[in-house]
Scaffold this active site. Structure first.
Site, PDB file in Angstrom:
ATOM      1  N   TYR A 112       0.826  -1.416   0.023  1.00  0.00           N
ATOM      2  CA  TYR A 112      -0.074   0.119  -0.200  1.00  0.00           C
ATOM      3  C   TYR A 112       0.736   1.305  -0.060  1.00  0.00           C
ATOM      4  CZ  TYR A 112      -4.334  -2.537   1.175  1.00  0.00           C
ATOM      5  OH  TYR A 112      -5.311  -3.579   0.977  1.00  0.00           O
ATOM      6  N   TYR A 151      -0.680  -9.843   0.394  1.00  0.00           N
ATOM      7  CA  TYR A 151       0.621  -9.452   1.051  1.00  0.00           C
ATOM      8  C   TYR A 151       0.394  -9.992   2.649  1.00  0.00           C
ATOM      9  CZ  TYR A 151      -3.452  -6.302   2.716  1.00  0.00           C
ATOM     10  OH  TYR A 151      -4.413  -5.763   3.201  1.00  0.00           O
ATOM     11  N   ARG A 161      -2.987 -12.120   3.460  1.00  0.00           N
ATOM     12  CA  ARG A 161      -4.015 -11.520   2.670  1.00  0.00           C
ATOM     13  C   ARG A 161      -4.244 -11.959   1.231  1.00  0.00           C
ATOM     14  NH1 ARG A 161      -7.511  -8.210   4.180  1.00  0.00           N
ATOM     15  NH2 ARG A 161      -8.927  -9.942   3.555  1.00  0.00           N
ATOM     16  N   HIS A 164      -7.055  -8.510  -2.885  1.00  0.00           N
ATOM     17  CA  HIS A 164      -8.278  -7.953  -2.652  1.00  0.00           C
ATOM     18  C   HIS A 164      -8.313  -6.437  -3.007  1.00  0.00           C
ATOM     19  CE1 HIS A 164      -6.108  -7.277   1.090  1.00  0.00           C
ATOM     20  NE2 HIS A 164      -6.931  -6.271   1.275  1.00  0.00           N
ATOM     21  N   HIS A 166     -10.640  -2.976  -1.644  1.00  0.00           N
ATOM     22  CA  HIS A 166     -11.418  -2.559  -0.599  1.00  0.00           C
ATOM     23  C   HIS A 166     -12.467  -1.670  -1.180  1.00  0.00           C
ATOM     24  CE1 HIS A 166      -8.858  -3.519   2.949  1.00  0.00           C
ATOM     25  NE2 HIS A 166      -8.157  -3.473   2.129  1.00  0.00           N
TER      26      HIS A 166
END
Ligand SMILES: [Fe+2]
Length: 246
Positions: A112, A151, A161, A164, A166
């Site tokens: 991120y 990640y 995770r 994905h 959000h």
């Protein structure tokens, strides 16, 4: 006959057996932030039944294109190029038009763009990771992005995770707002994820998994994934002895 919004415009109660519980011990941070006391259900009022109204004028030209909306001129984000599309409907099957859909995600390496991000995968200088679109009159939305990477995260073990995106969807009132995550069909990390594991029903998990949609794929450009979203429905307005619209 009463037919005022305040009398009939409430939203359906959330099915708490379908949604994940606030406390799910394998998802470590849920332990301290979940309530200790049973939840109370209260009738909605105008404050929950209404919400902000959005229009196309507030959107930037590239808000729907995460491949380019943070990139230098002539550059683009690194990663598999994809289209994500679907419809936003409510529990009665009615489209939710002109509603704001906001998305955010990691880059193709699973990192991120956030000051607290600690994963060693590199930042992509041409990828910001945020976008937004409005649904059309049929509740349809579409945006372009790159496929995010999985990640690892600090959950006390070796937890990863699944890839994905959000989502935040405003709906027509604050009671309808939904914040959730979209996964990708066929990802083996979905079944391993402690956050996904908080969802009690496998069928409910499947509603968060986008399907590869070859009919919307753009040859030599981008694969397409379909993700339909269901928001909490409004209670139907009674009109004499039948439901409105039925
Ligand atoms: Fe995430």
């Amino acid at each position: 006959m009463k037919n005022t919004p305040s009398a009939h415009a409430g939203f359906m109660a959330r099915d708490r057996a379908w949604h994940p519980p606030a406390l799910h011990a394998p998802y470590k941070t849920s332990v301290l932030r979940s309530p200790n006391a049973p939840l109370l259900s209260l009738p909605t009022s105008l404050g929950e039944e209404t919400g902000p109204v959005f229009g196309p004028a507030m959107l930037g030209e590239l808000d729907h294109d995460l491949i380019h909306n943070y990139a230098e001129p002539g550059e683009s984000a690194v990663g598999p190029r994809i289209i994500v599309h679907g419809r936003v409907i409510d529990e009665t099957g009615r489209p939710v038009p002109n509603t704001l859909v906001e998305v955010w995600q990691a880059n193709a390496g699973g990192r991120y763009r956030h000051k607290k991000e600690g994963y060693l995968a590199p930042l992509d200088p041409n990828f910001g990771g945020c976008g937004r679109v409005l649904t059309d009159e049929n509740g349809a939305y579409e945006f372009r992005t790159i496929q995010p990477g999985p990640y690892p995260w600090a959950n006390g073990g070796n937890d990863w995770r699944p890839a994905h995106i959000h989502f935040s969807i405003f709906g027509s009132g604050f009671a309808q707002r939904l914040i959730t995550q979209m996964y990708f069909e066929g990802d083996p990390l979905i079944a391993q994820c402690p956050i996904v594991g908080a969802i009690p029903d496998r069928a409910a998990v499947d509603t968060l998994v986008a399907e590869l949609d070859m009919t919307r794929t753009v040859p030599m450009d981008a694969c397409a994934w379909r993700f339909d979203i269901v928001l909490r429905g409004r209670r139907q307005t009674m009109f004499e002895n039948r439901l409105e619209g039925l």
